[in-house]
Design an enzyme around this catalytic site. Sequence first.
Site, short mmCIF file in Angstrom:
data_model
loop_
_atom_site.label_atom_id
_atom_site.label_comp_id
_atom_site.label_asym_id
_atom_site.label_seq_id
_atom_site.Cartn_x
_atom_site.Cartn_y
_atom_site.Cartn_z
N TYR A 47 64.18 -16.07 25.61
CA TYR A 47 64.61 -17.21 26.40
C TYR A 47 65.12 -18.28 25.45
CZ TYR A 47 64.73 -20.17 30.55
OH TYR A 47 65.15 -20.97 31.58
N LYS A 102 65.71 3.71 48.80
CA LYS A 102 66.96 4.07 48.14
C LYS A 102 66.94 3.64 46.68
CE LYS A 102 71.16 5.69 49.16
NZ LYS A 102 71.48 6.76 50.13
#
Length: 398
Positions: A47, A102
């Site tokens: 970060y 899915k």
Amino acid sequence: MAAEIIHPSTQDTDDPVDAVFALHRGGKMEVRATVPVRDADDLSLAYTPGVARVCTAIAEQPELVNDYTWKSNVVAVVTDGTAVLGLGDIGPEASLPVMEGKAILFKQFGGVDAVPIALACTEVDEIVETVVRLAPSFGGVNLEDISAPRCFEIERRLQDALDIPIFHDDQHGTAIVTTAALWNAAKVTGREIGELRAVISGAGAAGIAIAKMLVAAGIGDVSVCDRRGVVYEGRGDLTDVKAEIAGITNKAGLKGSLADALNGADVFIGVSGGTVPEEAVATMAKDCFIFAMANPNPEIHPEVAHKYAAVVATGRSDFPNQINNVLAFPGIFAGALQVRATRITEGMKLAAAQALAAVVADELTAQKVIPSPFDERVAPAVTKAVAEAARAEGVARR
């Protein structure tokens, strides 16, 4: 009637309904980091301040987003919940368990990360605009469970607007697996696909896509039937999509009902639901093929189909020759993302079907014209074929 929800702890754990709710509790997927964040040094790299260097590099060279973010290996699984798994228009929230399913199949079978996105809109313009705005985060878009005929326009407009693969699995995944199974069924009986006349029951997303792919694969003839019977040129009630399919199918000029079309036909492909009377099945050609793919109730039950057909396939996992889209979409996206394809072409789809058929080419029987979804050879074979076809067709960027 609303589904009865029973807390797992109050019921017998052998109850399959109870087991379903227990498995789905809390969802079926999560986001996990691929890098450690153990201390201040790790944090400064993952970060701020380190991440700023990567952001600046991407701002200067936008293509670097594929190298330094997850974009090149992540697919958006997008639905509006209007045509869910035979359940119909159940809305975006109710579609989420299917979209999660899915997504985990993408990861399990293709090594591709996928994010379920259920949209609270159904207008074509709104769906297209929303997906276009989301697209910078994704390497591809899998459209799922969007009702016809809107799905055709949505896919076309998104592919025109974006330079990443757009794939409506209800159309093309079904068509790819069906074509692969049909090629192998023909081989089992010593025939070529060009010798066959097929009849498709259903002129929705799957039926139209199957017809187009069979024509591209060299089928002898194919007729598509909707609720009013055979789709033919000049029929006064055709939508634009059906008029287009009428122009490339039905060389025999058939008219009338599904039963009329089945007389003498070599292949039945069902993607519509309903029941085909046995007396109509009995009129099909000797050693015909019956692919009755409606779930949970095939249009022609295998017990009936086996009386007349040399090869029988369904959409169910409890019968041989399951026509299952999971055989196609993970490898198709893996191959397209591998080469950073700008689109999924007809040639890539045919290559996927050929690769899928070839997996069991040396093992063919009437009970095995298509591999199992758990055959570990499937995804690598489809991935390789799709990547090669993308390069051959000039849509690969690496």
